[in-house]
Design an enzyme around this catalytic site. Structure first.
Site, PDB file in Angstrom:
ATOM      1  N   ASP A 112       8.894  36.135  -3.865  1.00 43.83           N
ATOM      2  CA  ASP A 112       8.325  37.436  -4.233  1.00 43.83           C
ATOM      3  C   ASP A 112       8.264  37.549  -5.759  1.00 43.83           C
ATOM      4  O   ASP A 112       9.187  37.152  -6.470  1.00 43.83           O
ATOM      5  CB  ASP A 112       9.177  38.570  -3.649  1.00 43.83           C
ATOM      6  CG  ASP A 112       8.445  39.904  -3.648  1.00 43.83           C
ATOM      7  OD1 ASP A 112       8.115  40.396  -2.550  1.00 43.83           O
ATOM      8  OD2 ASP A 112       8.201  40.441  -4.746  1.00 43.83           O
ATOM      9  N   ASN A 124       7.854  45.828   6.415  1.00 43.16           N
ATOM     10  CA  ASN A 124       7.382  47.179   6.123  1.00 43.16           C
ATOM     11  C   ASN A 124       6.038  47.351   6.819  1.00 43.16           C
ATOM     12  O   ASN A 124       5.109  46.572   6.571  1.00 43.16           O
ATOM     13  CB  ASN A 124       7.224  47.377   4.611  1.00 43.16           C
ATOM     14  CG  ASN A 124       8.547  47.244   3.883  1.00 43.16           C
ATOM     15  OD1 ASN A 124       9.600  47.624   4.408  1.00 43.16           O
ATOM     16  ND2 ASN A 124       8.515  46.708   2.671  1.00 43.16           N
ATOM     17  N   GLN A 181       4.763  49.671   2.811  1.00 40.06           N
ATOM     18  CA  GLN A 181       3.937  48.461   2.839  1.00 40.06           C
ATOM     19  C   GLN A 181       2.837  48.618   1.801  1.00 40.06           C
ATOM     20  O   GLN A 181       2.170  49.660   1.745  1.00 40.06           O
ATOM     21  CB  GLN A 181       3.317  48.230   4.229  1.00 40.06           C
ATOM     22  CG  GLN A 181       2.546  46.904   4.303  1.00 40.06           C
ATOM     23  CD  GLN A 181       1.994  46.600   5.690  1.00 40.06           C
ATOM     24  OE1 GLN A 181       2.074  47.422   6.599  1.00 40.06           O
ATOM     25  NE2 GLN A 181       1.421  45.417   5.837  1.00 40.06           N
ATOM     26  N   VAL A 204       0.962  45.480   0.733  1.00 39.94           N
ATOM     27  CA  VAL A 204       0.010  44.394   0.983  1.00 39.94           C
ATOM     28  C   VAL A 204      -0.203  44.330   2.493  1.00 39.94           C
ATOM     29  O   VAL A 204       0.744  44.077   3.253  1.00 39.94           O
ATOM     30  CB  VAL A 204       0.535  43.041   0.451  1.00 39.94           C
ATOM     31  CG1 VAL A 204      -0.477  41.934   0.758  1.00 39.94           C
ATOM     32  CG2 VAL A 204       0.799  43.113  -1.057  1.00 39.94           C
ATOM     33  N   HIS A 264       3.719  40.199   6.653  1.00 34.08           N
ATOM     34  CA  HIS A 264       4.692  39.376   5.947  1.00 34.08           C
ATOM     35  C   HIS A 264       6.103  39.807   6.251  1.00 34.08           C
ATOM     36  O   HIS A 264       6.375  40.989   6.439  1.00 34.08           O
ATOM     37  CB  HIS A 264       4.462  39.406   4.424  1.00 34.08           C
ATOM     38  CG  HIS A 264       4.417  40.778   3.830  1.00 34.08           C
ATOM     39  ND1 HIS A 264       3.311  41.597   3.911  1.00 34.08           N
ATOM     40  CD2 HIS A 264       5.349  41.486   3.154  1.00 34.08           C
ATOM     41  CE1 HIS A 264       3.554  42.738   3.305  1.00 34.08           C
ATOM     42  NE2 HIS A 264       4.808  42.710   2.837  1.00 34.08           N
ATOM     43  N   HIS A 302       9.889  39.877   4.633  1.00 37.59           N
ATOM     44  CA  HIS A 302      10.717  39.709   3.443  1.00 37.59           C
ATOM     45  C   HIS A 302      12.024  39.056   3.904  1.00 37.59           C
ATOM     46  O   HIS A 302      12.698  39.590   4.795  1.00 37.59           O
ATOM     47  CB  HIS A 302      11.087  41.065   2.827  1.00 37.59           C
ATOM     48  CG  HIS A 302       9.936  41.857   2.291  1.00 37.59           C
ATOM     49  ND1 HIS A 302       9.634  41.924   0.950  1.00 37.59           N
ATOM     50  CD2 HIS A 302       9.015  42.638   2.918  1.00 37.59           C
ATOM     51  CE1 HIS A 302       8.588  42.717   0.768  1.00 37.59           C
ATOM     52  NE2 HIS A 302       8.196  43.172   1.943  1.00 37.59           N
TER      53      HIS A 302
HETATM   54  P1  5GP Z   1       5.266  45.178   0.922  1.00 32.90           P
HETATM   55  O1  5GP Z   1       5.576  46.282  -0.040  1.00 32.90           O
HETATM   56  O2  5GP Z   1       3.819  45.205   1.335  1.00 32.90           O
HETATM   57  O3  5GP Z   1       6.197  45.111   2.103  1.00 32.90           O
HETATM   58  O4  5GP Z   1       5.552  43.822   0.154  1.00 32.90           O
HETATM   59  C1  5GP Z   1       4.633  43.208  -0.710  1.00 32.90           C
HETATM   60  C2  5GP Z   1       5.422  42.331  -1.619  1.00 32.90           C
HETATM   61  O5  5GP Z   1       4.532  41.462  -2.276  1.00 32.90           O
HETATM   62  C3  5GP Z   1       6.177  43.081  -2.719  1.00 32.90           C
HETATM   63  O6  5GP Z   1       7.578  42.815  -2.601  1.00 32.90           O
HETATM   64  C4  5GP Z   1       5.594  42.537  -4.018  1.00 32.90           C
HETATM   65  O7  5GP Z   1       6.573  42.343  -5.015  1.00 32.90           O
HETATM   66  C5  5GP Z   1       4.986  41.224  -3.576  1.00 32.90           C
HETATM   67  N1  5GP Z   1       3.823  40.803  -4.342  1.00 32.90           N
HETATM   68  C6  5GP Z   1       2.773  41.581  -4.719  1.00 32.90           C
HETATM   69  N2  5GP Z   1       1.857  40.837  -5.359  1.00 32.90           N
HETATM   70  C7  5GP Z   1       2.345  39.564  -5.385  1.00 32.90           C
HETATM   71  C8  5GP Z   1       1.833  38.339  -5.928  1.00 32.90           C
HETATM   72  O8  5GP Z   1       0.735  38.254  -6.482  1.00 32.90           O
HETATM   73  N3  5GP Z   1       2.610  37.238  -5.784  1.00 32.90           N
HETATM   74  C9  5GP Z   1       3.834  37.285  -5.151  1.00 32.90           C
HETATM   75  N4  5GP Z   1       4.523  36.140  -5.054  1.00 32.90           N
HETATM   76  N5  5GP Z   1       4.331  38.423  -4.632  1.00 32.90           N
HETATM   77  C10 5GP Z   1       3.597  39.549  -4.759  1.00 32.90           C
END
Ligand code: 5GP
Ligand code: ZN
Length: 121
Positions: free
Chosen positions: A38, A94, A101, A103, A107, A109
């Site tokens: 991440d 998430n 969430q 993205v 996924h 974590h």
């Molecule tokens: P969410 O909030 O959707 O559950 O998690 C998305 C995760 O993607 C976040 O923890 C954020 O830090 C990570 N993330 C967002 N953009 C990028 C990226 O370009 N590269 C990587 N490796 N992680 C990302």
């Protein structure tokens, strides 16, 4: 919608990581799933596991392509082992903006290397 080349996936950040258009610090990969660190880690180990096919959330992926959802969970365990955190790690999904969430490509974590509290925030 589950696909790798449909218009629904265009502009999807994690689909672009799957294709290599956007770089990532990969820690594991097979035909069905990809693991990478991440960008904004919330623990000493914070790895994201994604299916290579696009689906907005893991429950939706499980309904559409169960084998791909299982592949994500198997890779989560594999990464926990390779990162040395099997004694205490968290797998978080998430689902939806209300659960933070950000993205909308499924996924997991995988977090470890520190103490966790319950309930989560
Ligand atoms: P969410 O909030 O959707 O559950 O998690 C998305 C995760 O993607 C976040 O923890 C954020 O830090 C990570 N993330 C967002 N953009 C990028 C990226 O370009 N590269 C990587 N490796 N992680 C990302
Ligand atoms: Zn996607």
């Amino acid at each position: 919608m589950t696909s790798t080349d449909d218009v629904a996936t265009s502009g999807c950040l994690f689909c672009q990581i799957v294709t290599g258009e956007i770089p990532a610090d990969k820690v594991a990969e097979n035909d069905d799933a990809l693991a990478f660190r991440d960008l904004n880690p919330q623990a000493p180990t914070h790895v994201l596991i994604i299916p290579k096919v696009h689906s907005p959330t893991l429950p939706e992926l499980a309904a559409e392509q169960p084998a791909a959802a299982v592949a994500v969970l198997l890779m989560a365990r594999e990464v926990a082992e390779s990162e040395g955190i099997v004694d205490g790690y968290r797998i978080a999904f998430n689902n939806g903006a209300g659960a933070q969430q950000t993205v909308f490509h499924a996924h997991a974590h995988v977090l470890g290397g520190r103490e966790f509290t319950w309930p989560p925030g």
